[in-house]
Design an enzyme around this catalytic site. Structure first.
Site, short mmCIF file in Angstrom:
data_model
loop_
_atom_site.label_atom_id
_atom_site.label_comp_id
_atom_site.label_asym_id
_atom_site.label_seq_id
_atom_site.Cartn_x
_atom_site.Cartn_y
_atom_site.Cartn_z
N HIS A 207 -40.69 22.78 -30.43
CA HIS A 207 -41.69 24.30 -30.92
C HIS A 207 -41.53 25.50 -29.90
O HIS A 207 -42.22 24.96 -28.31
CB HIS A 207 -42.86 23.57 -30.71
CG HIS A 207 -44.17 24.37 -30.28
ND1 HIS A 207 -44.78 24.40 -31.94
CD2 HIS A 207 -44.95 25.00 -29.43
CE1 HIS A 207 -46.34 24.64 -30.87
NE2 HIS A 207 -45.75 25.36 -30.13
N HIS A 209 -42.02 28.92 -28.20
CA HIS A 209 -42.09 30.80 -28.24
C HIS A 209 -42.25 31.19 -27.62
O HIS A 209 -41.08 30.70 -26.70
CB HIS A 209 -44.12 30.02 -27.34
CG HIS A 209 -45.05 29.31 -27.33
ND1 HIS A 209 -45.75 29.70 -28.13
CD2 HIS A 209 -45.31 27.86 -27.51
CE1 HIS A 209 -47.40 28.65 -28.58
NE2 HIS A 209 -46.76 27.71 -28.41
N CYS A 240 -52.21 34.28 -25.38
CA CYS A 240 -53.49 35.16 -24.82
C CYS A 240 -53.52 36.20 -23.51
O CYS A 240 -52.39 35.88 -22.74
CB CYS A 240 -54.45 33.99 -24.92
SG CYS A 240 -55.74 34.53 -23.62
N ASN A 249 -46.02 31.99 -30.87
CA ASN A 249 -44.87 30.97 -31.49
C ASN A 249 -43.51 32.09 -31.94
O ASN A 249 -43.82 33.34 -32.66
CB ASN A 249 -44.86 29.98 -32.59
CG ASN A 249 -46.14 28.96 -32.20
OD1 ASN A 249 -47.17 29.61 -32.23
ND2 ASN A 249 -45.65 27.87 -31.00
ZN ZN Z 1 -47.56 26.21 -29.06
#
Ligand code: ZN
Length: 300
Positions: A207, A209, A240, A249
């Protein structure tokens, strides 16, 4: 005869993307988004989160969204749960999978949930028991797995300990998160290779970013090193401006373009994903981080 190459993309935009966006994404539009995503061929969608609404007001409508979507057979719909209260609320909905999380970094875990990693794991074991008793699938995030803004590089022993704990509680899949975009492609490939030697009794997902623009490079390096499940966020939303290092992501469209251009099947319909990205851009009134959204796929 060569075996066709395939990759599984897990769409986490409705949760990981929208939780960081300013303002409230109206509930009917969230439902529309999830239904559109399910029409694209995605088999895995993280819909929402049962984190306390005070912490994540953007997803305070978790139950409504999960009850409002048109569940498509063959699609696993998931929700993030932080604790037993979140688990109980999630189990009152038709959600298929619960996603747990703990940080690989003690400092990050304390700042995130005000507990030690061991305390978190003990709590998650209770959540896992309830979820399994209710017949739900379990995903376990290991956040800051590739690096922590407070502690730097994460020792493999810490990852191993969490993977062992997850395996012991019956977690079906571990998702290693590069929460603040600190991973680099060689590190990702080394971690993928280390994991593939571990004989882990759970599926492994990465996962990433895209905080520093290395998202797709990390995906490619990890794929070449054996990882076959990747998280992505439609349009690349999330991030943010006030949270250090938090950024969206890797975009789903960019990832589809990457894999399909290389001849690796994603099983996804690009045009439907593009409509989903357009919906997000329209509601958020924002320019999407996605590159492929504006360009489209190459025409040969
Ligand atoms: Zn995440």
């Amino acid at each position: 005869m060569t075996v066709a190459e395939k990759v599984t993309l897990v769409e986490v935009g409705p949760r990981d993307g929208l939780q960081y966006e300013q303002g409230f994404f109206p509930t009917p539009r969230k439902i529309e988004l999830v239904d559109l995503l399910s029409q694209s061929g995605l088999k895995r969608i993280e819909v929402t989160s049962f984190v306390h609404p005070k912490a994540v007001p953007q997803l305070a409508d978790a139950g409504e969204v999960l009850r409002g979507i048109s569940k498509k057979p063959g699609v696993t719909y998931s929700a993030l749960v932080p604790n037993l209260a979140g688990c109980r609320a999630a189990l009152e909905t038709p959600v298929d999978e619960l996603a747990l999380f703990v940080s690989a970094s003690e400092t990050h875990n304390r700042k995130n949930v005000n507990r030690s990693v061991a305390e978190s794991l003990a709590g998650l074991a209770q959540v896992a028991r309830q979820a399994k008793a209710a017949g739900r699938r379990l995903r376990g995030y290991i956040i800051t797995a590739f690096g922590c803004p407070y502690e730097g590089r994460i020792a493999k022993d810490k990852l191993r300990a969490i993977l062992e704990a997850y395996a012991a509680m019956g977690v079906d899949e571990a998702a290693l998160g590069d929460t603040t975009g600190m991973a680099n492609p060689r590190q990702a490939a080394q971690l993928a290779a280390w994991l593939s030697q571990g004989g882990w009794p759970l599926d492994l997902a990465f996962h990433f970013h895209d905080s520093r623009g290395l998202g797709l490079a990390n995906v490619l390096a990890s794929y070449e090193a054996g990882i076959r499940i990747f998280d992505c966020s439609v349009g690349g939303v999330g991030g943010c401006p006030t949270a250090i290092g938090a950024s969206g992501n890797v975009d789903t469209l960019d990832m589809v373009n990457l894999f399909e251009e290389m001849g690796v099947s994603t099983g996804l319909e690009f045009e439907i994903l593009r409509r989903a990205a357009a919906l997000v851009a329209e509601v958020l009134q924002t320019r999407l981080p996605s590159r492929t959204f504006g360009q489209g796929r190459p025409r040969w």
